[in-house]
Write a protein that holds these residues in place. Structure first.
Motif, mmCIF file in Angstrom:
data_model
loop_
_atom_site.group_PDB
_atom_site.id
_atom_site.type_symbol
_atom_site.label_atom_id
_atom_site.label_comp_id
_atom_site.label_asym_id
_atom_site.label_seq_id
_atom_site.Cartn_x
_atom_site.Cartn_y
_atom_site.Cartn_z
ATOM 1 N N ILE A 178 20.969 4.145 1.634
ATOM 2 C CA ILE A 178 19.809 4.336 2.498
ATOM 3 C C ILE A 178 19.939 5.706 3.161
ATOM 4 N N VAL A 179 18.981 6.580 2.890
ATOM 5 C CA VAL A 179 19.058 7.965 3.340
ATOM 6 C C VAL A 179 18.096 8.196 4.489
ATOM 7 N N ALA B 51 15.802 11.193 -1.429
ATOM 8 C CA ALA B 51 14.943 10.072 -1.791
ATOM 9 C C ALA B 51 15.609 8.783 -1.363
ATOM 10 N N PRO B 52 15.099 8.143 -0.324
ATOM 11 C CA PRO B 52 15.751 6.918 0.156
ATOM 12 C C PRO B 52 15.701 5.822 -0.891
ATOM 13 N N ALA B 53 16.756 5.057 -0.942
ATOM 14 C CA ALA B 53 16.784 3.884 -1.803
ATOM 15 C C ALA B 53 17.852 2.941 -1.284
ATOM 16 N N ALA B 54 17.664 1.657 -1.507
ATOM 17 C CA ALA B 54 18.711 0.693 -1.191
ATOM 18 C C ALA B 54 19.098 0.048 -2.498
ATOM 19 N N ALA C 239 0.816 -1.220 0.000
ATOM 20 C CA ALA C 239 0.000 0.000 0.000
ATOM 21 C C ALA C 239 0.846 1.266 0.000
ATOM 22 N N ARG C 240 2.164 1.098 0.160
ATOM 23 C CA ARG C 240 3.092 2.227 0.191
ATOM 24 C C ARG C 240 2.684 3.249 1.258
ATOM 25 N N HIS D 105 7.176 2.916 5.295
ATOM 26 C CA HIS D 105 6.835 1.692 4.568
ATOM 27 C C HIS D 105 6.998 1.894 3.063
ATOM 28 N N ALA D 106 6.616 3.056 2.558
ATOM 29 C CA ALA D 106 6.771 3.327 1.127
ATOM 30 C C ALA D 106 8.248 3.353 0.739
ATOM 31 N N GLU D 107 9.061 3.994 1.548
ATOM 32 C CA GLU D 107 10.491 4.062 1.268
ATOM 33 C C GLU D 107 11.149 2.695 1.407
#
Length: 494
Positions: free
Chosen positions: A117-118, A125-128, A10-11, A26-28
């Motif tokens: 991971i930010v 914008a967080p990302a792995a 559901a982000r 949860h979205a990130e």
């Protein structure tokens, strides 16, 4: 099939994970884990170097999204143990935080670093993104309930560690049964400092909040200040092991801020070993909150718990969880029907919460079951209302003395009520007359003035029965414990 983590699908914009100053919603997390999942998809099996970090949590979630079985590896494993785990599980990749120096057994594997991971509070914008991969997360299909999710290695007290293969249905069965027992919701914020290579810290402590759509704040390492801070700033639940709660009980008399923080918690949960009754009482007296206990193990996940709406009775692990079958069996293999609070039997369980097999060990898997019931090796009694009281392990805590079957746990609890005792363990030793004699291992509260053996024996006999008194008392500076705080009784006789 319903998703394992509905809030990720559901982000949801609610916080999901926080480790120190690193946070993901949860979205990130969906983006971060999805990107990593795209890199590891198709692998037969992976290892995760399970430090208490955000990268570990993202790595495990990514593997679950990709349907790749994951082996969480204890960073404190010895060289021989680690070599056995790697050879036995044969992971194709190892996932780790950047900059970690891996031991030789893992350094030879292809490595995927969880990077980028930010902290969302710092912006960005967080990302792995795994090394060598890029791009946004992609949707992943749900996987079959029987497909393996994790392979968690046992402590190896009776030989090399065995890899318990935990299917996805075991995770969902346990976490949904705890939702029922603990009234666990998306509004709950969990704080803990448990290691992430074990069922308690990883499955209950990280995957549990994610499945509910709530959040977890991991302290990295246990400290009283961290517990106070998080419970005073929105956290509703605390998970710990007895060693942690013992330190809390010791600190409470001089720490009103800690007492106030604990008094505001919705749920205080202890597990992995029995919480001594005197620590239960000290915490309840100082905070008005009672710690509840649950009972589980690597192969079964959770079996019983004191319910959030039940009586938090010290010294018990509550009643069987929804969907868990539990029985006590005597030495002849017959089911004990009596709920009399006296008759000791081995706990056997069955249900969707169980593992499927020990990896590469069909002989051990077959030996662990009887007629579909898993033989836990834990000994217990049942009260008339069905509450379970564990008295110890069959191998180390069931003492046969003078024709009686005696559980070490009840003696330990009574010894801990003595003001001169800081820590206590009880074992049996061969005795020509009694079969086994009861031995108490004591860490005194005051090293310079330990209670005498006669005083302790009289104290136990007055509370329990004369045949349960220790015949031998040995004094130690500290009891040997493992990473989860469990007393290693075999080391006492080593």
């Amino acid at each position: 099939m319903s998703p394992l983590f509905p809030a990720l699908v559901a982000r949801a914009e609610r916080p999901a994970l926080r480790f120190g100053d690193r946070t993901l919603t949860h979205a990130e997390l969906a983006d971060a884990a999805g990107s990593l999942a795209a890199r590891i998809a198709g692998a037969r099996r992976i290892a995760v170097w399970a430090t208490p970090t955000l990268g570990t949590a993202v790595g495990v979630v990514a593997a679950l999204l990709a349907g790749v079985p994951v082996v969480p590896v204890n960073p404190r494993s010895g060289e021989r143990e680690l070599a056995h785990i790697v050879a036995d599980s044969a992971p194709e990749l190892v996932v780790t935080e950047p900059g970690v120096v891996l031991p030789p057994a893992l350094a030879a594997l292809d490595r995927v670093d969880v990077v980028g991971i930010v902290d969302v509070e710092a912006g960005g914008a967080p990302a792995a993104v795994a090394s060598g991969a890029s791009g946004p997360s992609v949707p992943f299909p749900e996987h079959a309930p029987e497909s393996p999710a994790l392979i968690v290695y046992t402590s190896g007290t009776t030989g090399p560690p065995k890899g318990a293969v935990l299917p996805r249905r075991a995770l969902t069965a346990t976490l949904d049964a705890l939702e029922d027992a603990w009234r666990w919701t998306a509004d709950d914020v969990l704080v803990h400092a448990l290691p992430l290579f074990h069922v308690h810290g990883l499955i209950l402590g990280v995957l549990g909040p994610l499945r509910r759509g709530g959040s977890v704040r991991h302290l990295g390492r246990f400290d009283i200040e961290g517990v106070t801070r998080e419970l005073s700033s929105g956290a509703t639940m605390l998970f710990g092991v007895p060693t942690m709660y013992h330190r809390i009980a010791e600190a409470l008399p001089g720490d009103p801020a800690l007492a106030e923080a604990l008094s505001g918690a919705r749920l205080l949960v202890s597990g992995s070993a029995a919480l001594p009754v005197h620590d239960h009482r000290r915490i309840a007296a100082a905070t008005g909150r009672r710690v509840i206990e649950r009972y589980g193990m690597t192969e079964t996940l959770m079996n019983t718990s004191v319910r959030a709406d039940g009586e938090p009775r010290a010294g018990t692990v509550g009643v069987p969880l929804r969907g868990v079958g539990l029985r006590l069996v005597d030495e002849s293999g017959d089911t004990i029907e009596a709920y009399d609070g006296e008759t000791v039997g081995e706990i056997q369980v069955r249900g969707a919460n169980l593992f499927t097999e020990y990896l590469n060990r069909p002989d051990a898997t077959e030996a662990a079951f009887t007629d579909g019931w898993f033989r836990t090796g834990d000994m217990a009694i049942r009260d008339p209302d069905g509450y379970v009281r564990i008295v110890g392990r069959k191998a180390t805590d069931l003492i046969k003395s003078g024709g009686y079957k005696i559980g070490a746990g009840e003696i330990e609890n009574v010894l801990l009520e003595h003001p001169g005792v800081r820590e206590a363990a009880v074992t049996g030793e061969p005795d020509a007359d009694l079969g086994e004699r009861i031995v108490a291992w004591i860490v005194p509260a005051r090293v310079e003035a330990p209670p005498s053996a006669e005083e302790l024996a009289d104290h136990v006999a007055a509370q329990l029965a004369a045949h349960k008194r220790p015949r031998t008392v040995r004094y130690l500076d500290a009891l040997p414990r493992n990473d989860m705080g469990k007393i290693m009784k075999r080391a006492l006789h080593g």
